[in-house]
Write a protein that holds these residues in place. Structure first.
Motif, PDB file in Angstrom:
ATOM      1  N   GLU A 197       0.808  -1.216   0.000  1.00 12.62           N
ATOM      2  CA  GLU A 197       0.000   0.000   0.000  1.00 12.62           C
ATOM      3  C   GLU A 197       0.845   1.272   0.000  1.00 12.62           C
ATOM      4  N   CYS A 198       2.147   1.132   0.262  1.00 16.24           N
ATOM      5  CA  CYS A 198       3.062   2.279   0.252  1.00 16.24           C
ATOM      6  C   CYS A 198       3.464   2.609  -1.184  1.00 16.24           C
ATOM      7  N   ASP A 199       3.567   3.875  -1.488  1.00 20.79           N
ATOM      8  CA  ASP A 199       4.042   4.287  -2.809  1.00 20.79           C
ATOM      9  C   ASP A 199       5.478   3.810  -3.015  1.00 20.79           C
ATOM     10  N   GLY A 200       5.722   3.212  -4.187  1.00 18.28           N
ATOM     11  CA  GLY A 200       7.072   2.802  -4.539  1.00 18.28           C
ATOM     12  C   GLY A 200       7.456   1.402  -4.112  1.00 18.28           C
ATOM     13  N   ILE A 201       6.498   0.608  -3.607  1.00 12.66           N
ATOM     14  CA  ILE A 201       6.814  -0.760  -3.190  1.00 12.66           C
ATOM     15  C   ILE A 201       6.010  -1.748  -4.034  1.00 12.66           C
ATOM     16  N   TYR A 202       6.731  -2.717  -4.581  1.00 17.16           N
ATOM     17  CA  TYR A 202       6.139  -3.752  -5.433  1.00 17.16           C
ATOM     18  C   TYR A 202       6.274  -5.100  -4.736  1.00 17.16           C
ATOM     19  N   VAL A 203       5.151  -5.789  -4.550  1.00 17.41           N
ATOM     20  CA  VAL A 203       5.121  -7.108  -3.913  1.00 17.41           C
ATOM     21  C   VAL A 203       4.711  -8.133  -4.966  1.00 17.41           C
ATOM     22  N   PRO A 204       5.647  -8.896  -5.519  1.00 23.99           N
ATOM     23  CA  PRO A 204       5.332  -9.808  -6.641  1.00 23.99           C
ATOM     24  C   PRO A 204       4.286 -10.864  -6.309  1.00 23.99           C
ATOM     25  N   SER A 205       4.242 -11.324  -5.051  1.00 25.72           N
ATOM     26  CA  SER A 205       3.324 -12.416  -4.720  1.00 25.72           C
ATOM     27  C   SER A 205       1.861 -11.993  -4.784  1.00 25.72           C
ATOM     28  N   LEU A 206       1.594 -10.712  -4.909  1.00 25.43           N
ATOM     29  CA  LEU A 206       0.215 -10.227  -5.018  1.00 25.43           C
ATOM     30  C   LEU A 206      -0.274 -10.201  -6.461  1.00 25.43           C
ATOM     31  N   TYR A 207       0.529 -10.773  -7.385  1.00 18.66           N
ATOM     32  CA  TYR A 207       0.180 -10.798  -8.807  1.00 18.66           C
ATOM     33  C   TYR A 207       0.447 -12.196  -9.367  1.00 18.66           C
ATOM     34  N   GLU A 208      -0.292 -12.530 -10.407  1.00 19.83           N
ATOM     35  CA  GLU A 208      -0.075 -13.779 -11.147  1.00 19.83           C
ATOM     36  C   GLU A 208       0.239 -13.431 -12.597  1.00 19.83           C
ATOM     37  N   ASP A 209       1.289 -14.051 -13.142  1.00 19.97           N
ATOM     38  CA  ASP A 209       1.659 -13.788 -14.532  1.00 19.97           C
ATOM     39  C   ASP A 209       0.826 -14.662 -15.465  1.00 19.97           C
ATOM     40  N   ILE A 210       0.364 -14.064 -16.572  1.00 13.67           N
ATOM     41  CA  ILE A 210      -0.542 -14.723 -17.508  1.00 13.67           C
ATOM     42  C   ILE A 210       0.115 -14.783 -18.892  1.00 13.67           C
ATOM     43  N   TYR A 211      -0.075 -15.926 -19.607  1.00 16.49           N
ATOM     44  CA  TYR A 211       0.501 -16.129 -20.941  1.00 16.49           C
ATOM     45  C   TYR A 211      -0.584 -16.657 -21.870  1.00 16.49           C
ATOM     46  N   ASP A 212      -0.427 -16.403 -23.166  1.00 17.07           N
ATOM     47  CA  ASP A 212      -1.390 -16.930 -24.132  1.00 17.07           C
ATOM     48  C   ASP A 212      -0.992 -18.343 -24.550  1.00 17.07           C
ATOM     49  N   ALA A 213      -1.722 -18.914 -25.484  1.00 16.99           N
ATOM     50  CA  ALA A 213      -1.487 -20.298 -25.897  1.00 16.99           C
ATOM     51  C   ALA A 213      -0.133 -20.493 -26.552  1.00 16.99           C
ATOM     52  N   SER A 214       0.421 -19.420 -27.115  1.00 14.63           N
ATOM     53  CA  SER A 214       1.733 -19.509 -27.770  1.00 14.63           C
ATOM     54  C   SER A 214       2.884 -19.247 -26.807  1.00 14.63           C
ATOM     55  N   GLY A 215       2.563 -18.991 -25.546  1.00 16.71           N
ATOM     56  CA  GLY A 215       3.612 -18.742 -24.565  1.00 16.71           C
ATOM     57  C   GLY A 215       4.062 -17.305 -24.483  1.00 16.71           C
ATOM     58  N   ASN A 216       3.276 -16.386 -25.025  1.00 14.63           N
ATOM     59  CA  ASN A 216       3.631 -14.966 -24.959  1.00 14.63           C
ATOM     60  C   ASN A 216       3.007 -14.332 -23.713  1.00 14.63           C
ATOM     61  N   PHE A 217       3.791 -13.489 -23.065  1.00 17.72           N
ATOM     62  CA  PHE A 217       3.306 -12.795 -21.877  1.00 17.72           C
ATOM     63  C   PHE A 217       2.146 -11.877 -22.244  1.00 17.72           C
ATOM     64  N   THR A 218       1.067 -11.932 -21.447  1.00 17.82           N
ATOM     65  CA  THR A 218      -0.093 -11.076 -21.727  1.00 17.82           C
ATOM     66  C   THR A 218      -0.419 -10.121 -20.591  1.00 17.82           C
ATOM     67  N   GLY A 219       0.153 -10.342 -19.408  1.00 19.73           N
ATOM     68  CA  GLY A 219      -0.100  -9.398 -18.332  1.00 19.73           C
ATOM     69  C   GLY A 219       0.071 -10.010 -16.958  1.00 19.73           C
ATOM     70  N   LEU A 220      -0.040  -9.139 -15.917  1.00 19.47           N
ATOM     71  CA  LEU A 220      -0.013  -9.562 -14.529  1.00 19.47           C
ATOM     72  C   LEU A 220      -1.404  -9.360 -13.938  1.00 19.47           C
TER      73      LEU A 220
END
Length: 739
Positions: A197-220
């Motif tokens: 919740e603090c400005d400037g801090i990124y917590v990776p575990s709060l996001y899931e990485d998503i890929y399409d059928a070809s294995g290309n990154f599509t977003g978090l």
């Protein structure tokens, strides 16, 4: 219980003083509510040269509620000894195992130290993957230049600090201290939510990485309401009032940058399109001359260093540079403080300033044309010409310089063999210019060429890196073109290493498995050419079914999602696209400090603005105090010398210090004591201090004799008292007499 760090272990390794701690100014705050370890995941000599970590240490120490300590990556011989003795990785100040700390922060300066992060976690018995850590493990935080794409190492960290850390690190300490005092409600997940919740801090575990059928990154995909869509960097808005390193830890070893570093300003608005630092550290914020002068005085008094680097991304662009040099020269008159500029731009080079800075010895000049032809320099927005280089070199040659280093990059967008040949032509023109000016030979020109690695948040972030084979072909071409010019030495970068760096720089979260596999196969200290194992990395990519070319050689579509967009330096996407188009047409973009806004978007994004204090002494509504002239030292006749003989002991804390480093320890103590020491004559004057003999490394002694020459006739007891006060434990005086 931690096994003891024995003398047998220290005696078995190279440079044991890397691991003993106890340096001057290193005493930590003890019995504090929170413990915080700061790390550079590289060897001691590199880590101790990092200004960013020193600033963070200063910021935490100033709170008096945080026990902040340091740790660096053990070299291979020490790692072997530690694993054999089951000795966990420990802090330098109190020898506390890293697993016992509340927080452990890593400065990520360069992608090729990622495997060292894993190795250090493993040495500390801390699980490598964040998801496997328990409540008894420290929170692992990352920061530094690599935060603008941390996805390849997101799996190994609990959170990241995006941007400048000297203000936010105190907020982090306060937040975690309160959570700890309250009994750690909600455990690790809850404190990570609060941090997110603090400005400037990124917590990776709060996001899931998503890929399409070809294995290309599509977003978090956010997994929690605390997860921001974009984490924008933190900046220090009032840099003149920001924390600075006033009492730096003084290493006993000779480190990479064994000098004081006076930070003139943050940021750069030149707009070189290849330069990630120039884009991500915006906007420019200068410190005032009076503040810098005061900092310089405190640092010299606290360390006894005789060299100070005036540092920034482009130090010659500091608005008050001439005045600052005048004031520092006045402040340190008679103290033999050498000043240096680490970065010189060709178009802002001033030979008179350079001559004054190097009046003690002309060690050589370094310029970075970056490209061999004007067309390619315009593509990268370098903004310098061949005439700028020849004019600067000519002025330097007339003042007596004969050593010049020229830095270039290879593999830049739109580069052709003609551009490669232009590097050789430029070097030959500099050599010819020297002969024309001096009428003789003897010039030494070093041409160093690195392999271009496209980085996130630059206009070249979409560009496909050239292959290793193509790098090596171009390197051979340039080598052949320079072969007949005897005055030119050609140095080039390992193309195989740059290829891996390129993949790590623009990878997504799947690359974490590659890094882990490479580490398990023995990858560590990958930034050191003698330890880099390209085959290991290629095997790791293959085993993870991730073609390395997908990440480094592929030219990205400008509309495709990019994994690094979750952390932002505030640069507008539209600005980067415009700059890419201007690069293709070799069109220049001006420096916004000397004209209108270029629309990069940083100032409104981070609520800051360009500040150039060097040109005046006014900050906001307050006026800084005017400088006061330093007292002139008394100057005895040149032939008056006074000789003192001292007897000292060298005890356990310094037993493994080499003889030359032991002498350097005394030299700095003498300068801190403000003793009027005499210096030798000649090209490189040295303080007149001579020890009777060299003690073997690892030995202690109660009878180390030395002779010291002074320019003033001081009472023996005064010399004894002043020097004794400035010597660390393990090097105390026993007696002194005048001879």
């Amino acid at each position: 219980m931690q096994p003891p760090i024995t003398n047998e272990i220290l005696a078995a390794v190279n440079k044991p003083m890397r691991y003993t701690g106890g340096e001057w100014n290193a005493a930590p705050v003890k019995n504090a509510a929170l413990s915080f370890a700061l790390t550079m995941p590289d060897v001691y000599e590199v880590g101790m040269s990092n200004l960013g970590l020193a600033i963070l240490r200063e910021a935490l120490k100033s709170k008096q509620t945080v026990q902040v300590e340091r740790v660096y990556a053990p070299w291979l011989d020490m790692e072997e000894q530690m694993r054999a003795a089951k000795l966990p990785l420990y802090s330098l100040e109190t020898k506390t195992p890293l697993k016992a700390f509340d927080l452990w922060g890593f400065s990520l300066q360069y992608e090729m130290i990622f495997t060292n992060v894993l190795n250090m976690l493993d040495l500390a018995n801390v699980p490598v993957f964040a998801k496997e850590r328990t409540e008894s493990d420290p929170l692992i935080v990352g920061g530094g230049p690599c935060v603008y794409n941390v996805e390849p190492v997101a799996a190994f960290f609990d959170f990241f600090v995006v941007g400048e850390g000297e203000e936010i690190i105190g907020e982090i300490a306060d937040l975690i201290s309160r959570w700890k005092k309250d009994g750690k409600p909600g455990g690790r997940r809850e404190i990570l939510r609060r941090l997110a919740e603090c400005d400037g801090i990124y917590v990776p575990s709060l996001y899931e990485d998503i890929y399409d059928a070809s294995g290309n990154f599509t977003g978090l995909k956010p997994l929690d309401t605390a997860a921001k869509p974009v984490v924008t960097k933190r900046v220090v808005r009032d840099f003149d009032a920001a924390v600075a390193v006033r009492r730096p830890v003084l290493p006993y070893l000779n480190v990479v940058h064994d000098r004081l570093m006076l930070e003139l300003f943050r940021g750069c608005s030149r707009g070189c399109r290849f330069c990630q630092a120039g884009m991500t550290y915006r906007p420019v914020r200068e410190r005032s001359v009076s503040r810098l002068r005061a900092e310089a005085r405190e640092m010299v008094n606290a360390t006894g260093y005789d060299e100070m680097s005036l540092t920034s991304l482009s130090s010659a662009d500091y608005c008050g540079l001439t005045r600052l040099i005048d004031e520092l020269t006045e402040e340190f008159i008679g103290e033999r403080l050498n000043l240096s500029l680490p970065s010189l731009r060709i178009d802002s080079f001033n030979v008179e300033i350079a001559a004054r800075l190097q009046k003690m010895r002309k060690s050589g000049l370094t310029f970075a044309p970056e490209a061999g032809t004007q067309r390619l320099r315009d593509v990268i927005n370098k903004g310098v010409t061949e005439e700028d280089l020849l004019s600067s070199c000519g002025a330097a040659f007339k003042k007596g310089w004969r050593n010049v280093k020229l830095y270039f990059m290879m593999g830049l967008p739109t580069e052709t063999d003609e551009d490669i040949a232009g590097i050789a032509d430029l070097a030959k023109k500099v050599a010819t210019l020297y002969r024309e000016i001096t009428g003789k030979g003897g010039v030494k020109i070093t041409v160093s060429v690195s392999c271009f690695v496209p980085k996130p948040y630059t206009p070249f972030q979409w560009f496909g890196q050239i292959s290793r084979a193509e790098f090596e072909r171009r390197q051979k071409l340039l080598k052949d073109l320079l072969a007949r010019e005897k005055s030119v030495t050609f140095n080039w970068h390992d193309a195989a290493l740059s290829v891996v760096e390129g993949a790590l720089a623009r990878g997504d979260r799947r690359v974490a498995n590659v890094i882990f596999a490479a580490w398990q196969k023995g990858a560590k200290f990958d930034g050191w050419s003698e330890h880099f194992k390209p085959a290991v990395w290629h095997e790791a990519f293959a085993e993870c079914n991730l073609p390395i070319e997908y990440f480094n050689e592929r030219t990205r579509n400008m509309d495709e999602p990019l994994p690094w967009r979750i952390t932002s330096p505030g640069i507008a996407e539209s600005f980067l696209r415009r700059e890419w188009q201007k690069a293709l047409s070799a069109e220049l973009t001006r420096d916004c400090r000397h004209g209108e806004c270029t629309g990069c978007g940083v100032c409104p994004a981070v609520k800051a603005k360009v500040i150039t204090l060097g040109a005046n002494e006014t900050v906001g509504a307050r006026t800084l105090p005017k400088r006061r002239p330093s007292p002139q030292p008394t100057t005895p006749a040149a032939d008056e010398k006074y000789f003192y003989r001292g007897k000292a002991y060298k005890d356990e804390p310094l037993a493994f210090l080499s003889h030359l480093d032991y002498i350097a320890l005394f030299e700095r103590a003498i300068r801190r004591a403000k003793l009027p020491a005499a210096y030798s004559e000649g090209f490189n004057p040295r303080l007149k201090l001579a020890f009777a003999s060299a003690l073997a490394v690892g030995s202690t002694s109660e009878s180390e004799y030395f002779d010291l020459t002074l320019k003033e006739d001081l009472p023996v007891d005064e010399v004894f008292r002043r020097l004794q006060t400035e010597l660390p434990d393990g090097a105390k005086l026993i007696a002194m007499e005048k001879i």
